[in-house]
Design an enzyme around this catalytic site. Structure first.
Site, mmCIF file in Angstrom:
data_model
loop_
_atom_site.group_PDB
_atom_site.id
_atom_site.type_symbol
_atom_site.label_atom_id
_atom_site.label_comp_id
_atom_site.label_asym_id
_atom_site.label_seq_id
_atom_site.Cartn_x
_atom_site.Cartn_y
_atom_site.Cartn_z
ATOM 1 N N GLY A 65 -18.123 85.206 -47.140
ATOM 2 C CA GLY A 65 -19.266 84.371 -47.506
ATOM 3 C C GLY A 65 -19.029 83.659 -48.831
ATOM 4 C CG ASP B 60 -23.456 90.939 -49.688
ATOM 5 O OD1 ASP B 60 -22.689 91.034 -48.710
ATOM 6 O OD2 ASP B 60 -24.339 90.072 -49.772
ATOM 7 N NE ARG C 46 -51.437 82.156 -45.698
ATOM 8 C CZ ARG C 46 -51.145 80.867 -45.504
ATOM 9 N NH1 ARG C 46 -50.231 80.260 -46.265
ATOM 10 N NH2 ARG C 46 -51.753 80.179 -44.550
ATOM 11 N N GLY D 26 -27.667 90.539 -48.078
ATOM 12 C CA GLY D 26 -27.148 91.676 -48.853
ATOM 13 C C GLY D 26 -26.313 92.589 -47.998
ATOM 14 C CD GLU E 236 -28.442 90.298 -44.451
ATOM 15 O OE1 GLU E 236 -28.689 89.400 -43.620
ATOM 16 O OE2 GLU E 236 -27.371 90.351 -45.089
ATOM 17 N NE ARG F 168 -48.559 81.361 -42.592
ATOM 18 C CZ ARG F 168 -49.726 81.762 -42.090
ATOM 19 N NH1 ARG F 168 -49.941 83.077 -41.866
ATOM 20 N NH2 ARG F 168 -50.675 80.887 -41.795
ATOM 21 C CG HIS G 297 -26.267 80.764 -45.063
ATOM 22 N ND1 HIS G 297 -26.967 81.116 -43.927
ATOM 23 C CD2 HIS G 297 -25.039 81.293 -44.931
ATOM 24 C CE1 HIS G 297 -26.183 81.822 -43.132
ATOM 25 N NE2 HIS G 297 -25.006 81.946 -43.706
HETATM 26 O O1 F6P Z 1 -21.430 88.872 -47.321
HETATM 27 C C1 F6P Z 1 -22.213 87.849 -47.829
HETATM 28 C C2 F6P Z 1 -23.293 87.470 -46.851
HETATM 29 O O2 F6P Z 1 -24.088 86.477 -47.436
HETATM 30 C C3 F6P Z 1 -24.171 88.647 -46.425
HETATM 31 O O3 F6P Z 1 -25.149 88.959 -47.403
HETATM 32 C C4 F6P Z 1 -24.759 88.115 -45.144
HETATM 33 O O4 F6P Z 1 -25.221 89.141 -44.284
HETATM 34 C C5 F6P Z 1 -23.557 87.379 -44.539
HETATM 35 O O5 F6P Z 1 -22.746 86.974 -45.632
HETATM 36 C C6 F6P Z 1 -23.918 86.173 -43.720
HETATM 37 O O6 F6P Z 1 -22.715 85.768 -43.084
HETATM 38 P P1 F6P Z 1 -22.508 84.245 -42.586
HETATM 39 O O7 F6P Z 1 -22.461 83.381 -43.803
HETATM 40 O O8 F6P Z 1 -21.184 84.305 -41.867
HETATM 41 O O9 F6P Z 1 -23.677 83.928 -41.723
#
Ligand code: F6P
Length: 343
Positions: free
Chosen positions: A10, A127, A162, A170, A222, A267, A273
């Site tokens: 990533g 992360d 809300r 992460g 997540e 909500r 990203h």
């Molecule tokens: O490892 C970094 C990260 O942003 C994680 O936090 C996330 O789960 C993953 O990459 C998302 O992967 P991609 O960018 O391939 O969708």
């Protein structure tokens, strides 16, 4: 020497600052030549690279993302031949690689080092889940982006009475959620490291409502789960070349549960990203630059199988094998400190 650089996994803020510092010192002080492999390990396997000169990197320090591109290519996955790494290096007369990545990219780097490839690692990931370093670069830039989001979400939650649930990247650790949630003054922070029940979460929120606050912010990693869940939530079953699914969905689940159980309009937000994109903070620009300088010094000294690491305020050199051995998770004592502010 001729040195190859690659950025894998990533993206995050600071990648270009690392590239600049490696190339800048490597050319100006050591007189080496540099090539940048495109899209992480894919570029090495396919011999796809570009020359890196001072002019190529002179202005890139503040730029987000990576000028080389990235991928989740795994040299050791089916369909790839890790021997192509050595073939490319032999064909192009490359003496060593500097690999900028997280646990997946550096895990592959460590395996290649064990097979005789001269490699130095630089710890990258939003992360912050790499062992042996106090902090990866990219982490605080993501935390700052998420914190800015939370400051904005609080005003709209207040205006509309809300609860807003913010689900943040992460992977399998809660570092980003914890730091951003704490800095963003969230009312509950949920991480993979500590599991709460829906009842616990609603109890914290009810404490807040009893204080006359009819709005609240919940931050959830997540990869977090509640006691009612059997496993982490995923967007679908597909996996990448390192076996990871795309996590996601707990934010919506929590928003629905809170709305139903507390009769409180909710909500949910999944910035995904957005927290990784954009320019790095000043902190990450400096940390990234320091990591890059340490990495090229390692190559100059012939120290391979190593990774630059932050220990307190100092940059030290650690064994790559130790850094990728397991995921660094948030310690319970830190979670308990943040919990003081829940409700
Ligand atoms: O490892 C970094 C990260 O942003 C994680 O936090 C996330 O789960 C993953 O990459 C998302 O992967 P991609 O960018 O391939 O969708």
């Amino acid at each position: 020497m001729k040195i190859g650089i690659l950025t894998g996994g990533g993206d995050c803020g600071g990648l270009n600052a690392v590239i600049k510092s490696i190339v800048w010192k490597g050319i100006k002080e050591y007189g080496h030549d540099f090539v940048g492999f495109r899209d992480g390990w894919r570029g090495v396997l396919e011999n796809d690279w570009q020359e890196l000169t001072l002019d190529d990197v002179i202005d890139i320090l503040p730029e987000g993302g990576t000028m080389l591109g990235s991928s989740r290519t795994n040299p050791f996955s089916a369909g790839n031949d890790p021997d192509n790494v050595k073939r490319t290096m032999e064909q192009e007369n490359i003496d060593a690689l500097i690999v900028i990545g997280g646990d997946d990219t550096l895990g592959a780097a460590n395996k290649l080092y064990q097979q005789g490839v001269k490699i130095v690692g630089v710890p990258k990931t939003m992360d912050n889940d790499l062992e042996c370093t106090d902090m990866t670069f990219g982490f605080m830039s993501a935390v700052q982006a998420a914190t800015d989001h939370l400051d904005r979400l609080k005003t709209t939650a207040r205006s509309h009475h809300r609860v807003i649930v913010y689900e943040v990247f992460g992977r399998y650790s809660g570092w980003t959620a914890l730091y951003a949630g704490w800095a963003g003054d969230a009312d509950v922070i949920l991480t993979p490291e500590k599991t709460y029940s829906i009842k616990d979460i609603c109890s914290y929120l009810e404490q807040r409502r009893q204080r006359g606050k009819d709005y609240a912010i919940v931050v959830v990693a997540e990869g977090a789960t509640t006691t009612e869940m059997d496993e982490m939530m995923a967007e679908d079953e597909d996996t990448d070349e390192y076996g990871h699914v795309i996590l996601g969905g707990i934010g919506e689940y929590l928003a629905d549960e809170i709305e139903q159980k507390m009769d409180w309009q909710t909500r949910y937000i999944q910035p995904r990203h957005i927290v990784r994109g954009g320019t790095p903070t000043a902190f990450d620009r400096i940390l990234s630059s320091r990591y890059g300088l340490a990495a090229i010094d390692c190559v100059e000294k012939g120290q391979f199988g190593k990774m630059a690491a932050l220990k307190g305020q100092d940059i030290e050199i650690v064994d790559l094998a130790d850094a990728v051995a397991e995921t660094k998770t948030v310690p319970l004592e830190l979670l308990e400190k943040a919990e003081i502010f829940f409700g």
